[in-house]
Design an enzyme around this catalytic site. Structure first.
Site, PDB file in Angstrom:
ATOM      1  N   LYS A 174       2.851  -7.302  -7.472  1.00 50.92           N
ATOM      2  CA  LYS A 174       2.802  -8.605  -8.117  1.00 50.92           C
ATOM      3  C   LYS A 174       1.478  -8.768  -8.852  1.00 50.92           C
ATOM      4  CE  LYS A 174       5.909 -11.030  -4.935  1.00 50.92           C
ATOM      5  NZ  LYS A 174       6.059 -12.174  -3.999  1.00 50.92           N
ATOM      6  N   HIS A 271       0.131  -7.406   0.289  1.00 53.07           N
ATOM      7  CA  HIS A 271       0.023  -8.848   0.467  1.00 53.07           C
ATOM      8  C   HIS A 271      -1.364  -9.323   0.037  1.00 53.07           C
ATOM      9  CE1 HIS A 271       3.373  -8.923   3.754  1.00 53.07           C
ATOM     10  NE2 HIS A 271       3.861  -9.019   2.530  1.00 53.07           N
ATOM     11  N   TYR A 280       4.784 -10.822  10.777  1.00 59.57           N
ATOM     12  CA  TYR A 280       5.378  -9.675  11.451  1.00 59.57           C
ATOM     13  C   TYR A 280       4.931  -9.568  12.900  1.00 59.57           C
ATOM     14  CZ  TYR A 280       6.879  -8.395   6.809  1.00 59.57           C
ATOM     15  OH  TYR A 280       7.469  -8.417   5.577  1.00 59.57           O
TER      16      TYR A 280
END
Length: 299
Positions: A174, A271, A280
């Site tokens: 991203k 991330h 998680y």
């Protein structure tokens, strides 16, 4: 308003370098907002106020939108109004006064280790006929599970992004952020098989440098990868019906269960915030609690 949206789209694409999917989502939210603003009598963005923004969000809530969707749309509005003020299109920023609903942190579904193994074995069975599609499918599933990369990142890979000697793949995530992700021997074998025979059999002149190709010989698209994952998981008894993102969750969960630390998993997954990776830990804790209830006589 149309001219403002066109200018904002150029900003998102050229200056912020957002993905086409993110740009579409932001513009869709803003078109909805401005349509409602027009119904309320606004003829331009310079008269937008926080009451109008809250009215639009309230309308979205009555339509049953999820909290995560509501949170994203509030963010889209805040980013837009901040840009509008910064570029002189409005004098004050009404979005700065806008809150957003706190999204529920749900546990992402993930495969057990035996189910992940069954998925890869199912793909290998289909590849026994020696077809290029079979070799490609094994390589795709092995790489998704080995690296935890996003489906869009996988589809965007080029042949030169894979370093076979070091067994790492260069990924653009991203915001076009680059990271390097390692993969294991099974994925390396599957990739080698695909590149040695399968890719050449499928490639057409327009294939370019794409690592994975679709049935027509051009760069594979995300829909084809999703179809593949769903189809192979359907052959694994008892496995949940997950898409490629489920394999990303699975890879992260298995890394943590195997002893990897959060910072490492954050780097591998790409991330931006450690808080995103921390979900998680809830997955692994939930599995631990479930195993304890099943195994301990005093649970």
């Amino acid at each position: 308003m149309c001219r403002v949206l066109a200018a904002y789209e150029r900003h998102l694409v050229s200056e912020r370098d957002l993905t086409p999917h993110t740009v579409r989502a932001y513009l869709g939210d803003l078109r909805s907002l401005l349509a409602q603003a027009a119904l309320l009598g606004h003829t331009g963005i310079d008269t937008l106020d926080v009451r109008t923004l809250r009215s639009w969000l309230a309308t979205q809530q009555t339509l049953g939108r999820a909290r995560t969707t509501m949170s994203r749309r509030a963010t889209a509005v805040r980013v837009f109004t901040a840009w509008a003020q910064r570029t002189g299109r409005i004098t004050t920023d009404p979005g700065a006064l806008l809150g957003s609903p706190k999204a529920h942190r749900t546990l992402p579904p993930a495969l057990r280790v035996d189910e992940a193994r069954g998925l890869l074995e199912a793909a290998a069975v289909h590849a026994d006929d020696g077809s290029p599609m079979g070799a490609r499918d094994v390589a795709i599933l092995e790489l998704l599970y080995a690296t935890g990369i996003r489906v869009g990142e996988l589809c965007g890979l080029d042949v030169d992004d894979v370093d076979h000697e070091r067994r790492v793949v260069r990924v653009f995530g991203k915001g076009r952020k680059e990271r390097t992700v390692p993969f294991g021997v099974p994925a390396e074998r599957a990739l080698a098989t695909w590149l040695a025979s399968g890719r050449a059999a499928l490639a057409v002149p327009g294939a370019g440098a794409a690592l994975f190709l679709g049935a027509r010989g051009r760069r594979i698209d995300q829909r084809a990868v999703r179809t593949l994952v769903h189809a192979r998981l359907a052959e694994v008894p008892g496995a949940p019906d997950l898409g490629p993102h489920g394999l990303r969750h699975t890879a992260a969960t298995h890394l943590l269960e195997g002893g990897a630390d959060l910072r490492t998993v954050q780097e591998l997954l790409g991330h931006a915030s450690l808080a995103t990776t921390q979900i998680y830990t809830h997955v692994t804790t939930d599995r631990l609690r479930q195993a304890y209830r099943q195994a301990h006589p005093r649970a």
